[in-house]
Design a protein around this motif. Sequence first.
Motif, PDB file in Angstrom:
ATOM      1  N   PRO A  60       4.590   5.180   0.737  1.00  0.00           N
ATOM      2  CA  PRO A  60       5.351   4.737  -0.328  1.00  0.00           C
ATOM      3  C   PRO A  60       4.717   3.877  -1.499  1.00  0.00           C
ATOM      4  O   PRO A  60       4.919   4.153  -2.901  1.00  0.00           O
ATOM      5  CB  PRO A  60       6.480   4.228   0.198  1.00  0.00           C
ATOM      6  CG  PRO A  60       6.280   4.682   1.707  1.00  0.00           C
ATOM      7  CD  PRO A  60       4.924   4.663   2.116  1.00  0.00           C
ATOM      8  N   ASP A  61       4.100   2.598  -1.096  1.00  0.00           N
ATOM      9  CA  ASP A  61       3.745   1.777  -2.032  1.00  0.00           C
ATOM     10  C   ASP A  61       2.279   2.325  -2.838  1.00  0.00           C
ATOM     11  O   ASP A  61       2.345   2.265  -4.003  1.00  0.00           O
ATOM     12  CB  ASP A  61       3.257   0.453  -1.434  1.00  0.00           C
ATOM     13  CG  ASP A  61       4.416  -0.442  -0.815  1.00  0.00           C
ATOM     14  OD1 ASP A  61       5.605  -0.046  -1.352  1.00  0.00           O
ATOM     15  OD2 ASP A  61       4.488  -1.039   0.121  1.00  0.00           O
ATOM     16  N   GLU A  62       1.651   2.931  -2.136  1.00  0.00           N
ATOM     17  CA  GLU A  62       0.414   3.604  -2.670  1.00  0.00           C
ATOM     18  C   GLU A  62       0.726   4.637  -3.456  1.00  0.00           C
ATOM     19  O   GLU A  62       0.127   4.780  -4.792  1.00  0.00           O
ATOM     20  CB  GLU A  62      -0.556   4.102  -1.665  1.00  0.00           C
ATOM     21  CG  GLU A  62      -1.191   3.097  -0.749  1.00  0.00           C
ATOM     22  CD  GLU A  62      -1.984   3.620   0.390  1.00  0.00           C
ATOM     23  OE1 GLU A  62      -2.922   3.153   1.057  1.00  0.00           O
ATOM     24  OE2 GLU A  62      -1.807   4.763   1.073  1.00  0.00           O
ATOM     25  N   ILE A  63       1.750   5.450  -3.399  1.00  0.00           N
ATOM     26  CA  ILE A  63       2.376   6.547  -4.106  1.00  0.00           C
ATOM     27  C   ILE A  63       3.001   5.686  -5.508  1.00  0.00           C
ATOM     28  O   ILE A  63       2.533   6.247  -6.664  1.00  0.00           O
ATOM     29  CB  ILE A  63       3.137   7.234  -3.515  1.00  0.00           C
ATOM     30  CG1 ILE A  63       2.801   8.115  -2.441  1.00  0.00           C
ATOM     31  CG2 ILE A  63       4.053   8.140  -4.502  1.00  0.00           C
ATOM     32  CD1 ILE A  63       3.687   8.922  -1.159  1.00  0.00           C
ATOM     33  N   ALA A  64       3.612   4.753  -5.157  1.00  0.00           N
ATOM     34  CA  ALA A  64       4.264   3.960  -6.439  1.00  0.00           C
ATOM     35  C   ALA A  64       3.399   3.381  -7.612  1.00  0.00           C
ATOM     36  O   ALA A  64       3.556   3.592  -8.531  1.00  0.00           O
ATOM     37  CB  ALA A  64       5.060   2.758  -5.942  1.00  0.00           C
TER      38      ALA A  64
END
Length: 174
Positions: A8-12
Amino acid sequence: LANQGLTPDEIADAIELPEQLAGPVHARGYYGTLKANSRAVYQRYFGWYDAVPAHLDRLPRTEVAQRYVEAMGGLDAVLAQIEQAYEDGEMRWAAELAQHAAFAAPRNEQALEWLARAYEQLGYRAESGPWRDIYLTGAWEARHGVVARDLEAGAGDLLDAIPLDLFFAAMATR
Protein backbone atom coordinates in the motif's frame (compact mmCIF):
# COMPACT_ATOMS: atom_id res chain seq x y z
CA LEU A 1 -0.05 -2.17 -8.85
CA ALA A 2 -1.09 -4.55 -6.07
CA ASN A 3 -1.15 -7.38 -8.60
CA GLN A 4 2.43 -6.45 -9.44
CA GLY A 5 3.39 -7.00 -5.78
CA LEU A 6 3.52 -3.41 -4.55
CA THR A 7 2.54 -2.71 -0.92
CA PRO A 8 0.00 0.00 0.00
CA ASP A 9 2.76 2.51 0.80
CA GLU A 10 4.60 1.75 -2.44
CA ILE A 11 1.38 2.15 -4.40
CA ALA A 12 0.63 5.45 -2.65
CA ASP A 13 4.03 6.81 -3.70
CA ALA A 14 3.84 5.44 -7.25
CA ILE A 15 0.28 6.19 -8.31
CA GLU A 16 -0.46 9.33 -10.30
CA LEU A 17 -3.59 10.75 -11.85
CA PRO A 18 -3.82 10.67 -15.65
CA GLU A 19 -2.78 13.95 -17.26
CA GLN A 20 -6.40 14.87 -18.02
CA LEU A 21 -7.25 14.75 -14.31
CA ALA A 22 -3.97 15.98 -12.84
CA GLY A 23 -4.24 19.41 -14.44
CA PRO A 24 -7.71 20.76 -13.67
CA VAL A 25 -7.95 22.60 -10.36
CA HIS A 26 -11.34 21.09 -9.54
CA ALA A 27 -9.87 17.57 -9.65
CA ARG A 28 -7.11 18.25 -7.13
CA GLY A 29 -6.90 16.50 -3.76
CA TYR A 30 -8.20 19.30 -1.58
CA TYR A 31 -10.22 16.89 0.53
CA GLY A 32 -9.27 13.33 -0.29
CA THR A 33 -5.81 12.49 -1.51
CA LEU A 34 -4.73 9.97 -4.08
CA LYS A 35 -2.29 8.51 -1.54
CA ALA A 36 -4.97 7.97 1.12
CA ASN A 37 -7.54 6.75 -1.38
CA SER A 38 -5.17 4.21 -2.94
CA ARG A 39 -4.44 2.79 0.51
CA ALA A 40 -8.19 2.56 1.19
CA VAL A 41 -8.80 0.71 -2.08
CA TYR A 42 -5.98 -1.69 -1.25
CA GLN A 43 -7.43 -2.32 2.20
CA ARG A 44 -10.92 -2.89 0.79
CA TYR A 45 -9.72 -5.59 -1.59
CA PHE A 46 -6.80 -7.09 0.32
CA GLY A 47 -7.32 -6.10 3.96
CA TRP A 48 -4.75 -4.46 6.25
CA TYR A 49 -1.95 -6.94 5.53
CA ASP A 50 0.68 -5.41 3.23
CA ALA A 51 2.52 -8.67 2.39
CA VAL A 52 5.39 -7.89 4.75
CA PRO A 53 5.66 -10.85 7.16
CA ALA A 54 7.26 -8.69 9.89
CA HIS A 55 4.01 -6.68 10.00
CA LEU A 56 1.87 -9.65 11.04
CA ASP A 57 2.70 -9.33 14.74
CA ARG A 58 4.37 -5.99 15.30
CA LEU A 59 5.87 -4.85 18.56
CA PRO A 60 4.07 -2.01 20.35
CA ARG A 61 4.96 1.42 18.95
CA THR A 62 6.71 2.63 22.12
CA GLU A 63 8.92 -0.47 22.29
CA VAL A 64 9.75 -0.19 18.59
CA ALA A 65 10.69 3.46 19.03
CA GLN A 66 12.95 2.72 21.99
CA ARG A 67 14.72 -0.03 20.08
CA TYR A 68 15.14 2.10 16.94
CA VAL A 69 16.59 4.97 18.95
CA GLU A 70 18.98 2.60 20.71
CA ALA A 71 19.99 0.97 17.40
CA MET A 72 20.67 4.38 15.85
CA GLY A 73 23.14 5.32 18.57
CA GLY A 74 20.90 6.86 21.21
CA LEU A 75 18.65 9.88 21.47
CA ASP A 76 21.35 12.49 20.82
CA ALA A 77 22.36 10.77 17.58
CA VAL A 78 18.74 10.57 16.44
CA LEU A 79 18.14 14.24 17.28
CA ALA A 80 21.17 15.16 15.16
CA GLN A 81 19.78 13.10 12.26
CA ILE A 82 16.39 14.78 12.63
CA GLU A 83 18.00 18.20 12.46
CA GLN A 84 19.94 17.22 9.34
CA ALA A 85 16.83 15.83 7.65
CA TYR A 86 14.95 19.02 8.54
CA GLU A 87 17.70 21.23 7.15
CA ASP A 88 17.77 19.11 3.97
CA GLY A 89 14.04 19.62 3.53
CA GLU A 90 13.29 15.92 4.06
CA MET A 91 10.23 16.50 6.22
CA ARG A 92 8.75 13.03 5.86
CA TRP A 93 12.04 11.51 7.06
CA ALA A 94 12.40 14.12 9.81
CA ALA A 95 8.88 13.30 11.02
CA GLU A 96 9.60 9.56 10.89
CA LEU A 97 12.75 9.95 12.97
CA ALA A 98 11.13 12.45 15.33
CA GLN A 99 8.14 10.24 16.03
CA HIS A 100 10.52 7.45 17.06
CA ALA A 101 12.41 9.89 19.29
CA ALA A 102 9.17 11.23 20.79
CA PHE A 103 7.78 7.75 21.48
CA ALA A 104 11.10 6.61 22.94
CA ALA A 105 11.46 9.69 25.14
CA PRO A 106 7.99 11.24 25.49
CA ARG A 107 9.15 13.93 27.91
CA ASN A 108 12.13 15.05 25.86
CA GLU A 109 11.36 18.63 24.79
CA GLN A 110 13.86 18.58 21.92
CA ALA A 111 12.32 15.44 20.39
CA LEU A 112 8.83 16.87 20.72
CA GLU A 113 9.87 20.21 19.24
CA TRP A 114 11.49 18.53 16.23
CA LEU A 115 8.35 16.45 15.76
CA ALA A 116 6.23 19.61 15.93
CA ARG A 117 8.46 21.41 13.41
CA ALA A 118 8.37 18.53 10.95
CA TYR A 119 4.59 18.21 11.27
CA GLU A 120 4.19 21.97 10.77
CA GLN A 121 6.19 21.89 7.55
CA LEU A 122 4.24 18.87 6.30
CA GLY A 123 1.02 20.69 7.20
CA TYR A 124 2.06 23.87 5.38
CA ARG A 125 2.86 21.80 2.28
CA ALA A 126 -0.30 19.68 2.37
CA GLU A 127 -2.84 20.51 -0.31
CA SER A 128 -5.49 18.39 1.38
CA GLY A 129 -7.37 20.22 4.13
CA PRO A 130 -7.76 17.15 6.36
CA TRP A 131 -4.06 16.27 6.03
CA ARG A 132 -3.13 19.87 6.90
CA ASP A 133 -5.41 19.78 9.93
CA ILE A 134 -3.98 16.48 11.14
CA TYR A 135 -0.37 17.61 10.75
CA LEU A 136 -0.96 20.96 12.46
CA THR A 137 -2.97 19.33 15.25
CA GLY A 138 -0.10 16.87 15.73
CA ALA A 139 2.34 19.79 15.94
CA TRP A 140 0.16 21.56 18.50
CA GLU A 141 -0.19 18.39 20.58
CA ALA A 142 3.58 17.76 20.45
CA ARG A 143 4.12 21.21 21.94
CA HIS A 144 1.18 21.43 24.36
CA GLY A 145 0.12 17.84 25.02
CA VAL A 146 -3.22 16.23 24.45
CA VAL A 147 -5.97 18.03 26.30
CA ALA A 148 -8.33 15.64 28.08
CA ARG A 149 -11.92 16.70 27.68
CA ASP A 150 -14.99 15.65 29.61
CA LEU A 151 -17.24 14.92 26.66
CA GLU A 152 -20.17 13.91 28.81
CA ALA A 153 -20.18 17.27 30.60
CA GLY A 154 -20.60 19.14 27.32
CA ALA A 155 -23.24 16.78 25.94
CA GLY A 156 -25.96 18.16 28.20
CA ASP A 157 -25.34 21.72 27.06
CA LEU A 158 -25.39 20.60 23.44
CA LEU A 159 -28.69 18.79 23.85
CA ASP A 160 -30.18 21.78 25.66
CA ALA A 161 -29.20 24.03 22.75
CA ILE A 162 -30.79 21.88 20.02
CA PRO A 163 -34.51 22.42 19.40
CA LEU A 164 -36.43 19.21 20.02
CA ASP A 165 -37.82 18.97 16.47
CA LEU A 166 -34.31 19.20 14.98
CA PHE A 167 -33.02 16.59 17.41
CA PHE A 168 -35.74 14.10 16.40
CA ALA A 169 -35.24 14.91 12.70
CA ALA A 170 -31.55 14.11 13.08
CA MET A 171 -32.36 10.90 14.93
CA ALA A 172 -34.75 9.85 12.16
CA THR A 173 -32.03 10.18 9.53
CA ARG A 174 -29.71 8.00 11.56
